[in-house]
Design a protein around this motif. Structure first.
Motif, PDB file in Angstrom:
ATOM      1  N   ILE A   1       7.820 -10.774 -10.549  1.00 40.70           N
ATOM      2  CA  ILE A   1       6.693 -10.459 -11.416  1.00 40.70           C
ATOM      3  C   ILE A   1       6.375  -8.987 -11.233  1.00 40.70           C
ATOM      4  O   ILE A   1       6.742  -8.379 -10.221  1.00 40.70           O
ATOM      5  CB  ILE A   1       5.434 -11.299 -11.106  1.00 40.70           C
ATOM      6  CG1 ILE A   1       4.969 -11.064  -9.671  1.00 40.70           C
ATOM      7  CG2 ILE A   1       5.668 -12.767 -11.382  1.00 40.70           C
ATOM      8  CD1 ILE A   1       3.606 -11.616  -9.376  1.00 40.70           C
ATOM      9  N   VAL A   2       5.688  -8.409 -12.187  1.00 42.10           N
ATOM     10  CA  VAL A   2       5.264  -7.008 -12.084  1.00 42.10           C
ATOM     11  C   VAL A   2       3.766  -6.995 -11.799  1.00 42.10           C
ATOM     12  O   VAL A   2       2.979  -7.606 -12.512  1.00 42.10           O
ATOM     13  CB  VAL A   2       5.564  -6.240 -13.396  1.00 42.10           C
ATOM     14  CG1 VAL A   2       4.993  -4.837 -13.338  1.00 42.10           C
ATOM     15  CG2 VAL A   2       7.056  -6.215 -13.666  1.00 42.10           C
ATOM     16  N   LEU A   3       3.384  -6.302 -10.722  1.00 43.31           N
ATOM     17  CA  LEU A   3       1.966  -6.124 -10.428  1.00 43.31           C
ATOM     18  C   LEU A   3       1.444  -4.965 -11.270  1.00 43.31           C
ATOM     19  O   LEU A   3       1.993  -3.863 -11.202  1.00 43.31           O
ATOM     20  CB  LEU A   3       1.757  -5.804  -8.947  1.00 43.31           C
ATOM     21  CG  LEU A   3       2.126  -6.893  -7.958  1.00 43.31           C
ATOM     22  CD1 LEU A   3       1.970  -6.370  -6.536  1.00 43.31           C
ATOM     23  CD2 LEU A   3       1.284  -8.121  -8.166  1.00 43.31           C
ATOM     24  N   PRO A   4       0.398  -5.184 -12.043  1.00 44.79           N
ATOM     25  CA  PRO A   4      -0.144  -4.120 -12.886  1.00 44.79           C
ATOM     26  C   PRO A   4      -0.559  -2.900 -12.063  1.00 44.79           C
ATOM     27  O   PRO A   4      -1.021  -3.029 -10.923  1.00 44.79           O
ATOM     28  CB  PRO A   4      -1.355  -4.763 -13.553  1.00 44.79           C
ATOM     29  CG  PRO A   4      -1.092  -6.231 -13.465  1.00 44.79           C
ATOM     30  CD  PRO A   4      -0.328  -6.441 -12.193  1.00 44.79           C
ATOM     31  N   ILE A   5      -0.379  -1.738 -12.651  1.00 45.95           N
ATOM     32  CA  ILE A   5      -0.691  -0.477 -11.979  1.00 45.95           C
ATOM     33  C   ILE A   5      -2.142  -0.427 -11.503  1.00 45.95           C
ATOM     34  O   ILE A   5      -2.432   0.113 -10.433  1.00 45.95           O
ATOM     35  CB  ILE A   5      -0.350   0.748 -12.875  1.00 45.95           C
ATOM     36  CG1 ILE A   5      -0.440   2.044 -12.069  1.00 45.95           C
ATOM     37  CG2 ILE A   5      -1.251   0.815 -14.092  1.00 45.95           C
ATOM     38  CD1 ILE A   5       0.649   2.225 -11.076  1.00 45.95           C
ATOM     39  N   GLU A   6      -3.063  -1.027 -12.269  1.00 47.03           N
ATOM     40  CA  GLU A   6      -4.472  -1.016 -11.872  1.00 47.03           C
ATOM     41  C   GLU A   6      -4.664  -1.731 -10.533  1.00 47.03           C
ATOM     42  O   GLU A   6      -5.412  -1.261  -9.674  1.00 47.03           O
ATOM     43  CB  GLU A   6      -5.352  -1.699 -12.937  1.00 47.03           C
ATOM     44  CG  GLU A   6      -5.327  -1.024 -14.282  1.00 47.03           C
ATOM     45  CD  GLU A   6      -4.170  -1.500 -15.162  1.00 47.03           C
ATOM     46  OE1 GLU A   6      -3.455  -2.467 -14.805  1.00 47.03           O
ATOM     47  OE2 GLU A   6      -3.958  -0.877 -16.225  1.00 47.03           O
ATOM     48  N   LEU A   7      -3.980  -2.854 -10.350  1.00 48.38           N
ATOM     49  CA  LEU A   7      -4.086  -3.583  -9.083  1.00 48.38           C
ATOM     50  C   LEU A   7      -3.398  -2.830  -7.953  1.00 48.38           C
ATOM     51  O   LEU A   7      -3.894  -2.792  -6.826  1.00 48.38           O
ATOM     52  CB  LEU A   7      -3.480  -4.984  -9.221  1.00 48.38           C
ATOM     53  CG  LEU A   7      -4.237  -5.958 -10.111  1.00 48.38           C
ATOM     54  CD1 LEU A   7      -3.492  -7.279 -10.212  1.00 48.38           C
ATOM     55  CD2 LEU A   7      -5.645  -6.185  -9.597  1.00 48.38           C
ATOM     56  N   ARG A   8      -2.257  -2.224  -8.241  1.00 50.13           N
ATOM     57  CA  ARG A   8      -1.562  -1.457  -7.207  1.00 50.13           C
ATOM     58  C   ARG A   8      -2.400  -0.283  -6.753  1.00 50.13           C
ATOM     59  O   ARG A   8      -2.459   0.031  -5.557  1.00 50.13           O
ATOM     60  CB  ARG A   8      -0.198  -0.985  -7.716  1.00 50.13           C
ATOM     61  CG  ARG A   8       0.799  -2.137  -7.787  1.00 50.13           C
ATOM     62  CD  ARG A   8       2.155  -1.680  -8.222  1.00 50.13           C
ATOM     63  NE  ARG A   8       2.168  -1.632  -9.690  1.00 50.13           N
ATOM     64  CZ  ARG A   8       2.845  -0.758 -10.403  1.00 50.13           C
ATOM     65  NH1 ARG A   8       3.567   0.186  -9.831  1.00 50.13           N
ATOM     66  NH2 ARG A   8       2.803  -0.803 -11.716  1.00 50.13           N
ATOM     67  N   ARG A   9      -3.066   0.368  -7.667  1.00 44.07           N
ATOM     68  CA  ARG A   9      -3.940   1.496  -7.288  1.00 44.07           C
ATOM     69  C   ARG A   9      -5.148   1.005  -6.498  1.00 44.07           C
ATOM     70  O   ARG A   9      -5.526   1.606  -5.488  1.00 44.07           O
ATOM     71  CB  ARG A   9      -4.399   2.246  -8.531  1.00 44.07           C
ATOM     72  CG  ARG A   9      -3.322   3.093  -9.143  1.00 44.07           C
ATOM     73  CD  ARG A   9      -3.831   3.826 -10.373  1.00 44.07           C
ATOM     74  NE  ARG A   9      -2.765   4.616 -10.968  1.00 44.07           N
ATOM     75  CZ  ARG A   9      -2.682   4.904 -12.252  1.00 44.07           C
ATOM     76  NH1 ARG A   9      -3.613   4.480 -13.098  1.00 44.07           N
ATOM     77  NH2 ARG A   9      -1.684   5.631 -12.704  1.00 44.07           N
ATOM     78  N   THR A  10      -5.758  -0.081  -6.952  1.00 38.97           N
ATOM     79  CA  THR A  10      -6.936  -0.625  -6.291  1.00 38.97           C
ATOM     80  C   THR A  10      -6.637  -1.002  -4.846  1.00 38.97           C
ATOM     81  O   THR A  10      -7.450  -0.755  -3.948  1.00 38.97           O
ATOM     82  CB  THR A  10      -7.461  -1.868  -7.045  1.00 38.97           C
ATOM     83  OG1 THR A  10      -7.814  -1.475  -8.371  1.00 38.97           O
ATOM     84  CG2 THR A  10      -8.671  -2.472  -6.357  1.00 38.97           C
ATOM     85  N   PHE A  11      -5.468  -1.598  -4.611  1.00 36.81           N
ATOM     86  CA  PHE A  11      -5.119  -2.069  -3.275  1.00 36.81           C
ATOM     87  C   PHE A  11      -4.166  -1.135  -2.543  1.00 36.81           C
ATOM     88  O   PHE A  11      -3.597  -1.498  -1.517  1.00 36.81           O
ATOM     89  CB  PHE A  11      -4.539  -3.493  -3.353  1.00 36.81           C
ATOM     90  CG  PHE A  11      -5.565  -4.503  -3.760  1.00 36.81           C
ATOM     91  CD1 PHE A  11      -6.468  -4.993  -2.834  1.00 36.81           C
ATOM     92  CD2 PHE A  11      -5.658  -4.935  -5.077  1.00 36.81           C
ATOM     93  CE1 PHE A  11      -7.428  -5.920  -3.206  1.00 36.81           C
ATOM     94  CE2 PHE A  11      -6.616  -5.853  -5.463  1.00 36.81           C
ATOM     95  CZ  PHE A  11      -7.508  -6.345  -4.534  1.00 36.81           C
ATOM     96  N   ASP A  12      -4.000   0.078  -3.049  1.00 37.05           N
ATOM     97  CA  ASP A  12      -3.163   1.112  -2.423  1.00 37.05           C
ATOM     98  C   ASP A  12      -1.765   0.582  -2.094  1.00 37.05           C
ATOM     99  O   ASP A  12      -1.272   0.731  -0.991  1.00 37.05           O
ATOM    100  CB  ASP A  12      -3.845   1.646  -1.160  1.00 37.05           C
ATOM    101  CG  ASP A  12      -3.177   2.907  -0.641  1.00 37.05           C
ATOM    102  OD1 ASP A  12      -2.611   3.670  -1.456  1.00 37.05           O
ATOM    103  OD2 ASP A  12      -3.204   3.124   0.583  1.00 37.05           O
ATOM    104  N   ILE A  13      -1.145  -0.071  -3.102  1.00 40.94           N
ATOM    105  CA  ILE A  13       0.207  -0.591  -2.962  1.00 40.94           C
ATOM    106  C   ILE A  13       1.150   0.375  -3.663  1.00 40.94           C
ATOM    107  O   ILE A  13       1.021   0.627  -4.860  1.00 40.94           O
ATOM    108  CB  ILE A  13       0.334  -2.002  -3.570  1.00 40.94           C
ATOM    109  CG1 ILE A  13      -0.588  -2.969  -2.822  1.00 40.94           C
ATOM    110  CG2 ILE A  13       1.780  -2.479  -3.529  1.00 40.94           C
ATOM    111  CD1 ILE A  13      -0.711  -4.325  -3.470  1.00 40.94           C
TER     112      ILE A  13
END
Length: 79
Positions: free
Chosen positions: A16-28
């Motif tokens: 699956i692809v994690l949306p960029i907004e979630l990756r930024r929010t959780f510093d992934i």
């Protein structure tokens, strides 16, 4: 658990692809490790943070002979 309203499909390889907004929010970032947990009927992804093998503390952990140890446990081992 809070719903994000984001839906993603699993591809033929199980990805699956994690949306960029979630990756930024959780510093992934790219190449970061994620832990996968099962909580009842839910799958939980969490950014992996190495923790002490003795107490589970994840702050200021360092590797000693291939094991993660926090400073407090290292001091206790010295005694």
């Amino acid at each position: 658990m809070k719903s994000t309203g984001i839906v993603r499909k699993v591809d033929e390889l199980g990805r699956i692809v994690l949306p960029i907004e979630l990756r930024r929010t959780f510093d992934i970032s790219e190449k970061d490790a994620l832990e996968i947990y099962v909580d009842g009927n839910s799958i939980v992804l969490k950014k992996y943070e190495p923790s002490c093998i003795f107490c589970g503390n994840a702050k200021d952990v360092f590797i000693f002979k291939g094991r993660n140890i926090c400073p407090a446990c290292m001091e206790e081992l010295k005694k």
